[in-house]
Design a protein around this motif. Sequence first.
Motif, mmCIF file in Angstrom:
data_model
loop_
_atom_site.group_PDB
_atom_site.id
_atom_site.type_symbol
_atom_site.label_atom_id
_atom_site.label_comp_id
_atom_site.label_asym_id
_atom_site.label_seq_id
_atom_site.Cartn_x
_atom_site.Cartn_y
_atom_site.Cartn_z
ATOM 1 N N SER A 66 -1.091 -7.047 6.859
ATOM 2 C CA SER A 66 -1.894 -6.888 5.807
ATOM 3 C C SER A 66 -3.074 -5.749 5.896
ATOM 4 N N THR A 70 -2.970 -2.894 3.349
ATOM 5 C CA THR A 70 -3.977 -2.751 2.193
ATOM 6 C C THR A 70 -4.918 -1.378 2.558
ATOM 7 N N ILE A 111 3.181 -7.264 -13.987
ATOM 8 C CA ILE A 111 4.072 -7.264 -12.701
ATOM 9 C C ILE A 111 5.489 -7.878 -12.818
ATOM 10 N N SER A 137 4.148 0.455 -4.565
ATOM 11 C CA SER A 137 3.938 -0.469 -5.595
ATOM 12 C C SER A 137 2.372 -0.989 -5.856
ATOM 13 N N TYR A 138 1.771 -1.106 -4.868
ATOM 14 C CA TYR A 138 0.370 -1.433 -4.931
ATOM 15 C C TYR A 138 -0.428 -0.099 -5.529
ATOM 16 N N ASN A 142 -2.327 -0.182 -9.385
ATOM 17 C CA ASN A 142 -3.936 -0.241 -9.375
ATOM 18 C C ASN A 142 -4.423 1.199 -9.883
ATOM 19 N N ASN A 195 -9.717 -3.048 -5.362
ATOM 20 C CA ASN A 195 -8.292 -2.845 -5.030
ATOM 21 C C ASN A 195 -7.839 -3.544 -3.579
ATOM 22 N N TYR A 198 -7.238 -7.137 -4.708
ATOM 23 C CA TYR A 198 -5.900 -7.207 -5.086
ATOM 24 C C TYR A 198 -4.822 -7.131 -3.978
ATOM 25 N N ASN A 199 -4.747 -6.050 -3.215
ATOM 26 C CA ASN A 199 -3.710 -5.838 -2.312
ATOM 27 C C ASN A 199 -3.719 -6.793 -1.314
ATOM 28 N N ASN A 201 -4.475 -10.076 -1.476
ATOM 29 C CA ASN A 201 -4.008 -11.445 -1.938
ATOM 30 C C ASN A 201 -2.563 -11.388 -2.651
ATOM 31 N N GLU A 202 -2.232 -10.302 -2.783
ATOM 32 C CA GLU A 202 -0.651 -9.994 -3.679
ATOM 33 C C GLU A 202 0.311 -10.750 -2.923
ATOM 34 N N THR A 219 0.033 -13.387 3.140
ATOM 35 C CA THR A 219 0.009 -14.246 1.939
ATOM 36 C C THR A 219 1.823 -14.774 1.945
#
Length: 269
Positions: A66, A70, A111, A137-138, A142, A195, A198-199, A201-202, A219
Amino acid sequence: MTLLYIALIIVAIFQIYPLVWLFQFSLKSNAEVFGMSPFSLPQDPRWENYVRVWTDGNINLYFFNSVWITVASVLLTILLASFVTFAITRMYWKGSKLVLGLFMVGLMVPIHSALIPLFSFFLKLNLIDHPLSLVLSYTAFNLPLTIMILLGFYYTLPREIEEAAVVDGCSVHRIFFQITLPMTTPVLATTAIINMIYNWNEFVFVNTFISSDKFKTLTVGIQNFIGQYLTDWGAIGATLMISIIPILIAFLVLSNRIVEGIAAGSIKG
């Protein structure tokens, strides 16, 4: 003023209590979770929940994944968004408004509608079950929001500084990296924390593109404690507490920069 302070204290308690409740929850056993009041303190705090999820539950690996996914996504997003915003706001060229419009269209793409095309795309590139699929993708999703936040700040930067640099023989690359980019530090901190949240917790992209344990993030890794017949709620609480710590640290470290960025954007934008 006294009433204001009292109101602020009450709001702060409501904001902080969920973290306190989650910390208590992470120290309970399944018997305490289901047999006692949800607001009760743990009778025998089970600190071993943290040790167990960190060592036996592979949370250390998921945590590391993570963090680096991130950080890589945030750095790539901010760098590309700064390039695009600089080119649109500080340089004169045909099609700049069209390019900006295309990026803004990305704000309207949900998404879930992109999952199947992205899966097919990454499958052809042999990037399924590869962390690069998450980073790309992130970054792509973003970019529109990050560019939109940077736009208002870039438009108001004084051109006289750049013109003076050009007169002194400074190249476009040096103007960007040595003059413009340092001046945007406050708003970059704001976009970085947005950012990062978001990343961090994605869930959807990780659950779709990643299947190997060695590339899973927190996650998705938390699902390891959900069994068909038994769910270890204490371990889930401990994992959630561990996952919150980096976000809290980022807020504490960047809080001043975030306030400066929001204030600068609200005034100049």
